[in-house]
Design a protein around this motif. Structure first.
Motif, mmCIF file in Angstrom:
data_model
loop_
_atom_site.group_PDB
_atom_site.id
_atom_site.type_symbol
_atom_site.label_atom_id
_atom_site.label_comp_id
_atom_site.label_asym_id
_atom_site.label_seq_id
_atom_site.Cartn_x
_atom_site.Cartn_y
_atom_site.Cartn_z
ATOM 1 N N HIS A 3 31.965 4.392 53.420
ATOM 2 C CA HIS A 3 30.753 4.624 52.637
ATOM 3 C C HIS A 3 31.097 5.010 51.206
ATOM 4 N N ALA A 4 32.162 5.760 51.022
ATOM 5 C CA ALA A 4 32.604 6.088 49.671
ATOM 6 C C ALA A 4 33.029 4.835 48.916
ATOM 7 N N LYS A 5 33.732 3.945 49.608
ATOM 8 C CA LYS A 5 34.201 2.711 48.972
ATOM 9 C C LYS A 5 33.050 1.817 48.549
ATOM 10 N N ARG A 6 31.942 1.865 49.269
ATOM 11 C CA ARG A 6 30.777 1.050 48.909
ATOM 12 C C ARG A 6 30.267 1.396 47.525
ATOM 13 N N HIS A 7 30.578 2.594 47.050
ATOM 14 C CA HIS A 7 30.114 3.029 45.731
ATOM 15 C C HIS A 7 31.228 3.028 44.703
ATOM 16 N N GLY A 8 32.295 2.298 45.005
ATOM 17 C CA GLY A 8 33.351 2.073 44.023
ATOM 18 C C GLY A 8 34.538 2.998 44.104
ATOM 19 N N ALA A 9 34.507 4.010 44.972
ATOM 20 C CA ALA A 9 35.646 4.910 45.102
ATOM 21 C C ALA A 9 36.760 4.240 45.906
ATOM 22 N N GLY A 10 37.980 4.723 45.706
ATOM 23 C CA GLY A 10 39.099 4.154 46.450
ATOM 24 C C GLY A 10 39.178 4.648 47.874
ATOM 25 N N GLY A 11 38.506 5.756 48.187
ATOM 26 C CA GLY A 11 38.528 6.332 49.522
ATOM 27 C C GLY A 11 38.336 7.827 49.444
ATOM 28 N N ILE A 12 38.700 8.530 50.506
ATOM 29 C CA ILE A 12 38.544 9.980 50.546
ATOM 30 C C ILE A 12 39.812 10.626 51.077
ATOM 31 N N PHE A 13 39.969 11.935 50.799
ATOM 32 C CA PHE A 13 40.887 12.806 51.515
ATOM 33 C C PHE A 13 40.030 13.768 52.326
ATOM 34 N N HIS A 14 40.558 14.248 53.460
ATOM 35 C CA HIS A 14 39.833 15.271 54.214
ATOM 36 C C HIS A 14 40.841 16.242 54.829
ATOM 37 N N THR A 15 40.356 17.419 55.163
ATOM 38 C CA THR A 15 41.253 18.496 55.575
ATOM 39 C C THR A 15 41.892 18.262 56.932
ATOM 40 N N ASP A 16 41.400 17.359 57.731
ATOM 41 C CA ASP A 16 42.083 17.054 58.995
ATOM 42 C C ASP A 16 43.422 16.370 58.754
ATOM 43 N N GLU A 17 43.623 15.820 57.549
ATOM 44 C CA GLU A 17 44.884 15.140 57.242
ATOM 45 C C GLU A 17 45.661 15.845 56.136
ATOM 46 N N LEU A 18 45.122 16.946 55.603
ATOM 47 C CA LEU A 18 45.799 17.698 54.550
ATOM 48 C C LEU A 18 46.380 18.989 55.131
ATOM 49 N N PRO A 19 47.479 19.504 54.530
ATOM 50 C CA PRO A 19 48.146 19.031 53.304
ATOM 51 C C PRO A 19 48.958 17.753 53.541
ATOM 52 N N ALA A 20 48.867 16.867 52.590
ATOM 53 C CA ALA A 20 49.589 15.589 52.576
ATOM 54 C C ALA A 20 49.251 14.911 51.257
ATOM 55 N N TYR A 21 49.910 13.778 51.005
ATOM 56 C CA TYR A 21 49.652 12.985 49.787
ATOM 57 C C TYR A 21 49.844 13.820 48.517
ATOM 58 N N GLY A 22 50.734 14.802 48.582
ATOM 59 C CA GLY A 22 50.987 15.634 47.414
ATOM 60 C C GLY A 22 50.077 16.836 47.285
ATOM 61 N N VAL A 23 49.085 16.953 48.153
ATOM 62 C CA VAL A 23 48.189 18.111 48.152
ATOM 63 C C VAL A 23 48.857 19.224 48.957
ATOM 64 N N THR A 24 48.941 20.422 48.378
ATOM 65 C CA THR A 24 49.666 21.523 49.000
ATOM 66 C C THR A 24 48.763 22.379 49.887
ATOM 67 N N GLU A 25 49.394 23.245 50.703
ATOM 68 C CA GLU A 25 48.646 24.178 51.536
ATOM 69 C C GLU A 25 47.821 25.119 50.674
ATOM 70 N N ALA A 26 48.397 25.541 49.552
ATOM 71 C CA ALA A 26 47.668 26.452 48.664
ATOM 72 C C ALA A 26 46.416 25.777 48.112
ATOM 73 N N GLU A 27 46.524 24.494 47.759
ATOM 74 C CA GLU A 27 45.350 23.781 47.247
ATOM 75 C C GLU A 27 44.298 23.604 48.328
ATOM 76 N N VAL A 28 44.726 23.374 49.564
ATOM 77 C CA VAL A 28 43.767 23.253 50.663
ATOM 78 C C VAL A 28 43.035 24.576 50.857
ATOM 79 N N ALA A 29 43.763 25.687 50.814
ATOM 80 C CA ALA A 29 43.134 27.005 50.957
ATOM 81 C C ALA A 29 42.134 27.243 49.833
ATOM 82 N N SER A 30 42.509 26.890 48.601
ATOM 83 C CA SER A 30 41.597 27.060 47.469
ATOM 84 C C SER A 30 40.372 26.158 47.601
ATOM 85 N N LEU A 31 40.589 24.950 48.129
ATOM 86 C CA LEU A 31 39.478 24.021 48.338
ATOM 87 C C LEU A 31 38.484 24.603 49.337
#
Length: 622
Positions: A334-362
């Protein structure tokens, strides 16, 4: 995946078969129906399309969603492209040849033909039609086909114009080719009488056989498409578009059942957790110093990061619904339908360069607890906002269960979100094309392919395998024309179903061979002007230079026939060179010498003639 109890689940499925007709001209103009390569285009033009209201003043939901994505549609035009195809002139009267084929198909499906064919407009704003709508006419209703699991009703048969062919995505939108636009197309819709994946495939195969029995449908990739409607008792009707291969239909149904079962399990778990979807928020500051390449690239381009808290969703966004597709993938679609490349979500983070600290802050930024999930989108501010709203909407429907929608089939047999289900508001009358009176009484019922197989075995003494190959093959009409012209049936079948396959394996461009090339070559053999052994070389010559005719190809290949005296001289020379072998082995030397004789004559003489002469020459020396 274990097989489900489809009866217990209440599986209901139906098919929509779309088949291009092999007519001389398009449905509403006199342009040819041959496909072209994009590089053959002589000019381009562009359009922007917007939805219009029906006669009742209603807007179709699917068209409205499509129009939310602002895109420019570019069209490739050819020297044959006319004003009708460009939507700069009203459509002409509906094509008589297409109507006749449609009536034949209605007969084969045991349908009741309507008294008049009234052309309707169906709103389509994805750019696949220059006018913003597709023209369609109802031809027949209330038919039936038989399957091993019982009869399947055929609800309707429509005659439509094919859409333009998508060439590629562009920075501004989509590029289409007009060579396909307007080719006559029949759409056959079954009733929801299908109750197993196997029955779905069998029904599609049966309809496909009936269509090919007319001898007037196009063959090849993209000329037939199957849409499958699938639902289970507690789920929802889902329309799966663009199934290209018949042998994929049963797997499509199985995997859609699995997806709906998994979504229902997710919904039940969300209900137990009293789940809810929060309001989207700007979390750009959380990732101001991120090392994630995707997020950093978006921010360096002036983008933003938007997030939505999914209360009670922890662990469920990563739930697998189909192979390699998770609930998070549904949100991402659904995000891609509006031109975005996709999403990240917390079930798969931390990953892709996103750290645990950033997940906690998010989590802290959106007030998400340990039982909650968070989805984020990084893109330009407008795209990110539209995309995260779409993610939030899809997550809310996940709490309710399985949404009704249109999905796109993938090569792997899975599906992805395409758009909402269309409604009745997308149809309204076409005022530029007058109704046509239909009289099915003059239409001759074609012979079924199953009947052809038996006739070929009976009349031409073809074996069962070859008879089926020919009857179901794309060159069946050419085979019948060749036999009518006096070509030996077994020889014609062997060339069309065997020789051409072998030449293709040898990288000969057999797709460049026309029916005229093939029929002309077969007739040369039948008339004694070309030896059977020279067919391969002549067809190879024609494939290399399609501007030649078969007679010229024979000359170019140096295969002009030789006289019987020349055959005798060549054979006698071979026998003389191998006199010792002939004296020792007699007729035992025949096989070895036959190959040498044919090589000496280079396909200029018929093998049977050479064989007879060789036996005679050996006999003289033994």
């Amino acid at each position: 995946m274990s097989e489900y109890d489809y009866e217990a689940l209440g599986l209901v499925a139906g098919l929509e078969i779309h088949q291009q007709l092999d007519t001389a001209t398009k449905l509403f103009c006199a342009c040819p129906t041959e496909r072209r390569e994009p590089e053959e285009a002589v000019r381009t033009f562009s359009r922007y399309l917007h939805p219009t209201t029906s006669e009742l003043g209603e807007l179709d939901e699917a068209a409205v969603e499509e129009s939310r994505v602002d895109r420019e549609f570019e069209y490739l035009a050819f020297e044959t492209t006319c004003l009708v195809e460009e939507d700069d002139e009203p459509p002409h009267r509906i094509d008589d040849e297409a109507l006749e084929v449609a009536l034949q198909i209605a007969d084969l499906l045991d349908m009741t033909v309507v008294d008049q064919a009234h052309v309707m407009r169906k709103i389509v704003v994805d750019g696949s039609n220059t006018s913003g709508f597709q023209r369609s006419a109802l031809v027949g209703q209330d038919g039936q086909i038989e399957t091993a699991a019982g009869p399947v009703g055929v609800e309707d048969l429509l005659l439509e114009e094919e859409s333009a062919g998508r060439v590629e995505e562009t920075d501004a939108g989509v590029r289409y080719s007009l060579d396909r636009l307007g080719i006559p197309l029949v759409e056959i819709g079954t009733r929801p009488d299908i109750s197993t994946p196997e029955q779905a495939r069998e029904a599609a195969e049966r309809i496909g056989m009936l269509l090919r029995s007319t001898g007037a449908v196009k063959r090849g990739l993209g000329t037939i498409r199957q849409d499958v409607n699938v639902s289970i008792a507690e789920g929802a009707r889902v329309e799966i578009k663009g199934v290209q291969a018949l042998d994929q239909i049963d797997e499509i149904v199985r995997l859609e059942v699995r997806r709906q079962v998994e979504l229902l399990d997710v919904a039940a778990e969300l209900d137990d957790r009293d789940a809810a979807v929060g309001d989207p928020r700007d979390v750009t500051d959380v990732f101001a110093d991120t090392d994630s390449g995707v997020l950093r690239s978006a921010l360096e381009d002036g983008g933003a990061v938007r997030a939505v808290p999914l209360h009670g969703f922890d662990g469920l966004v990563g739930r697998e619904l189909q192979p390699d597709r998770r609930f998070g993938t549904e949100l991402s679609d659904h995000a891609k339908r509006h031109g975005a490349g996709g999403i990240f979500h917390t079930d798969e983070l931390p990953a892709y360069g996103v750290t645990e600290a950033e997940v906690a802050s998010l989590r802290e930024a959106v007030d998400a607890g340990p039982d909650d999930a968070v989805a984020i989108v990084a893109d330009d501010p407008e795209t990110a906002e539209l995309a995260i709203e779409a993610v939030a909407d899809r997550a809310r429907t996940g709490i309710e269960g399985v949404p009704e929608e249109t999905r796109d089939a993938t090569e792997e047999g899975t599906t992805r979100y395409l758009r909402p289900l269309p409604g009745a508001a997308r149809m309204y009358p076409e005022t530029d094309v007058p109704p046509v009176e239909l009289d099915p009484s003059d239409v001759e019922r074609p012979e079924l392919l199953t009947e052809k197989v038996e006739r070929y075995r009976r009349e031409y003494d073809l074996d069962a395998g070859l008879a089926e190959q020919v009857a179901y093959g794309r060159r069946m009409p050419l085979f019948e024309r060749a036999v009518e012209a006096g070509v030996d049936a077994t020889f014609a079948a062997g060339v069309l179903e065997g020789t051409l396959t072998e030449l293709r394996r040898d990288d000969v461009a057999v797709d460049r061979l026309t029916d005229a090339h093939l029929l002309g070559t077969l007739r040369l053999v039948a008339d004694g002007d070309l030896a059977k052994e020279g067919v391969d070389e002549v067809l190879g010559t024609l494939a290399a230079d399609p501007d030649l005719d078969p007679e010229a190809a024979v000359e170019a290949a140096g295969l002009a026939g030789v006289s019987e005296d020349e055959v005798r001289a060549a054979v006698a020379d071979v026998v003389e060179r191998n006199a010792d072998q002939v004296e020792q082995e007699g007729m035992g030397a025949f096989s070895a010498l036959m190959g040498e004789c044919m090589g000496a004559l280079r396909g200029k003489a018929d093998g049977e003639v050479v064989s007879d002469v060789l036996r005679e020459e050996i006999g003289k020396r033994t």
